[in-house]
Design a protein around this motif. Structure first.
Motif, PDB file in Angstrom:
ATOM      1  N   LYS A  55     -18.897  -0.093   8.128  1.00 40.82           N
ATOM      2  CA  LYS A  55     -17.962   0.355   9.152  1.00 40.82           C
ATOM      3  C   LYS A  55     -16.544   0.558   8.642  1.00 40.82           C
ATOM      4  O   LYS A  55     -15.748   1.256   9.263  1.00 40.82           O
ATOM      5  CB  LYS A  55     -17.942  -0.640  10.325  1.00 40.82           C
ATOM      6  N   HIS A  56     -16.196  -0.096   7.522  1.00 37.26           N
ATOM      7  CA  HIS A  56     -14.827  -0.009   7.003  1.00 37.26           C
ATOM      8  C   HIS A  56     -14.885   0.025   5.485  1.00 37.26           C
ATOM      9  O   HIS A  56     -15.235  -0.966   4.852  1.00 37.26           O
ATOM     10  CB  HIS A  56     -14.005  -1.193   7.493  1.00 37.26           C
ATOM     11  N   ILE A  57     -14.527   1.158   4.908  1.00 42.12           N
ATOM     12  CA  ILE A  57     -14.680   1.388   3.473  1.00 42.12           C
ATOM     13  C   ILE A  57     -13.317   1.430   2.794  1.00 42.12           C
ATOM     14  O   ILE A  57     -12.432   2.182   3.213  1.00 42.12           O
ATOM     15  CB  ILE A  57     -15.417   2.723   3.221  1.00 42.12           C
ATOM     16  N   LEU A  58     -13.151   0.638   1.738  1.00 40.63           N
ATOM     17  CA  LEU A  58     -11.955   0.715   0.908  1.00 40.63           C
ATOM     18  C   LEU A  58     -12.214   1.735  -0.194  1.00 40.63           C
ATOM     19  O   LEU A  58     -13.221   1.648  -0.897  1.00 40.63           O
ATOM     20  CB  LEU A  58     -11.607  -0.638   0.284  1.00 40.63           C
ATOM     21  N   ILE A 104     -11.931   4.636   6.821  1.00 40.40           N
ATOM     22  CA  ILE A 104     -11.525   4.460   5.429  1.00 40.40           C
ATOM     23  C   ILE A 104     -10.131   3.859   5.349  1.00 40.40           C
ATOM     24  O   ILE A 104      -9.245   4.223   6.126  1.00 40.40           O
ATOM     25  CB  ILE A 104     -11.554   5.813   4.680  1.00 40.40           C
ATOM     26  N   THR A 105      -9.966   2.970   4.398  1.00 38.46           N
ATOM     27  CA  THR A 105      -8.640   2.554   3.958  1.00 38.46           C
ATOM     28  C   THR A 105      -8.508   3.040   2.523  1.00 38.46           C
ATOM     29  O   THR A 105      -9.259   2.607   1.644  1.00 38.46           O
ATOM     30  CB  THR A 105      -8.441   1.025   4.035  1.00 38.46           C
ATOM     31  N   LEU A 163      -2.886   2.183   2.115  1.00 36.77           N
ATOM     32  CA  LEU A 163      -2.353   0.882   1.724  1.00 36.77           C
ATOM     33  C   LEU A 163      -1.983   0.918   0.255  1.00 36.77           C
ATOM     34  O   LEU A 163      -2.724   1.467  -0.562  1.00 36.77           O
ATOM     35  CB  LEU A 163      -3.416  -0.206   1.975  1.00 36.77           C
ATOM     36  N   THR A 164      -0.841   0.326  -0.067  1.00 35.60           N
ATOM     37  CA  THR A 164      -0.450   0.164  -1.460  1.00 35.60           C
ATOM     38  C   THR A 164      -0.126  -1.296  -1.711  1.00 35.60           C
ATOM     39  O   THR A 164       0.188  -2.047  -0.786  1.00 35.60           O
ATOM     40  CB  THR A 164       0.801   1.001  -1.819  1.00 35.60           C
ATOM     41  N   ALA A 165      -0.220  -1.676  -2.965  1.00 38.66           N
ATOM     42  CA  ALA A 165       0.193  -3.013  -3.399  1.00 38.66           C
ATOM     43  C   ALA A 165       0.714  -2.878  -4.816  1.00 38.66           C
ATOM     44  O   ALA A 165       0.255  -2.025  -5.575  1.00 38.66           O
ATOM     45  CB  ALA A 165      -0.976  -3.988  -3.353  1.00 38.66           C
ATOM     46  N   THR A 166       1.666  -3.700  -5.155  1.00 32.85           N
ATOM     47  CA  THR A 166       2.199  -3.692  -6.512  1.00 32.85           C
ATOM     48  C   THR A 166       1.511  -4.792  -7.296  1.00 32.85           C
ATOM     49  O   THR A 166       1.604  -5.965  -6.949  1.00 32.85           O
ATOM     50  CB  THR A 166       3.725  -3.919  -6.495  1.00 32.85           C
ATOM     51  N   THR A 213      -9.397  -5.487  -0.161  1.00 33.47           N
ATOM     52  CA  THR A 213     -10.693  -5.483   0.533  1.00 33.47           C
ATOM     53  C   THR A 213     -10.771  -6.635   1.524  1.00 33.47           C
ATOM     54  O   THR A 213     -11.150  -6.453   2.682  1.00 33.47           O
ATOM     55  CB  THR A 213     -11.853  -5.572  -0.481  1.00 33.47           C
ATOM     56  N   ALA A 214     -10.392  -7.815   1.063  1.00 35.34           N
ATOM     57  CA  ALA A 214     -10.435  -9.006   1.924  1.00 35.34           C
ATOM     58  C   ALA A 214      -9.402  -8.915   3.046  1.00 35.34           C
ATOM     59  O   ALA A 214      -9.710  -9.181   4.212  1.00 35.34           O
ATOM     60  CB  ALA A 214     -10.218 -10.260   1.086  1.00 35.34           C
ATOM     61  N   ALA A 215      -8.183  -8.533   2.699  1.00 35.70           N
ATOM     62  CA  ALA A 215      -7.100  -8.487   3.691  1.00 35.70           C
ATOM     63  C   ALA A 215      -7.374  -7.473   4.796  1.00 35.70           C
ATOM     64  O   ALA A 215      -7.006  -7.700   5.952  1.00 35.70           O
ATOM     65  CB  ALA A 215      -5.776  -8.164   3.002  1.00 35.70           C
ATOM     66  N   GLN A 216      -8.023  -6.378   4.458  1.00 34.25           N
ATOM     67  CA  GLN A 216      -8.294  -5.320   5.440  1.00 34.25           C
ATOM     68  C   GLN A 216      -9.632  -5.502   6.150  1.00 34.25           C
ATOM     69  O   GLN A 216      -9.951  -4.746   7.061  1.00 34.25           O
ATOM     70  CB  GLN A 216      -8.251  -3.949   4.762  1.00 34.25           C
ATOM     71  N   GLY A 217     -10.440  -6.457   5.702  1.00 37.86           N
ATOM     72  CA  GLY A 217     -11.742  -6.682   6.322  1.00 37.86           C
ATOM     73  C   GLY A 217     -12.741  -5.577   6.018  1.00 37.86           C
ATOM     74  O   GLY A 217     -13.603  -5.271   6.848  1.00 37.86           O
TER      75      GLY A 217
END
Length: 147
Positions: A3-6, A33-34, A90-93, A105-109
């Motif tokens: 249901k939710h794909i990174l 999608i994220t 979503l971005t992360a440094t 993946t974990a943070a967005q479920g």
């Protein structure tokens, strides 16, 4: 099923092809999608004999990295929009992309990671490492690898 794909992306041609397939997969399965991009940390400059001095400030570097991230993620977002697939970006440094991918993946479920593999083998895989392999090894959710 999913249901939710990174969808991690680095903007490369292979990554763009993977994003196209991920969007198609999401549309067919009714998933959202994220799109994710790991921005690099500011490189530490070492001074000494023969050292090059980089005039880029940490702030300017962060600005350029964010601009690149938005361009890369905009590509995936546009694909999703055209296909009618819900998408967030979503971005992360983080200089360790596989860790950033797993954390996102974990943070967005997310219940699936859909990512590219450059398919390196032998000594080049050993020397360069494989972010995909590291995600496969450490992920707690399924990883679909597209080549």
């Amino acid at each position: 099923m999913f249901k939710h794909i990174l969808v991690p992306t680095d903007g490369s041609e292979l990554s763009q092809d993977t994003a196209r397939r991920a969007v198609s997969f999401a549309r067919e399965s009714g998933a959202r999608i994220t799109a994710f991009y790991a921005k690099p940390e500011y490189p530490v400059t070492y001074y000494g004999e023969g050292a090059l001095i980089d005039p880029t400030t940490p702030e300017k570097f962060a600005e350029m990295a964010e601009q690149q991230a938005q361009e890369v993620l905009g590509f995936v977002s546009a694909l999703c929009s055209e296909a009618g697939v819900e998408c967030t970006t979503l971005t992360a440094t983080n200089d360790v992309p596989y860790e950033a991918i797993i954390e996102a993946t974990a943070a967005q479920g997310c219940d699936l990671v859909f990512m590219a593999s450059h398919g390196r083998r032998g000594i080049s895989a050993f020397l360069l490492g494989s972010e995909t392999n590291k995600v496969l090894t450490h992920s707690k959710v399924p990883v679909l690898v597209y080549r």
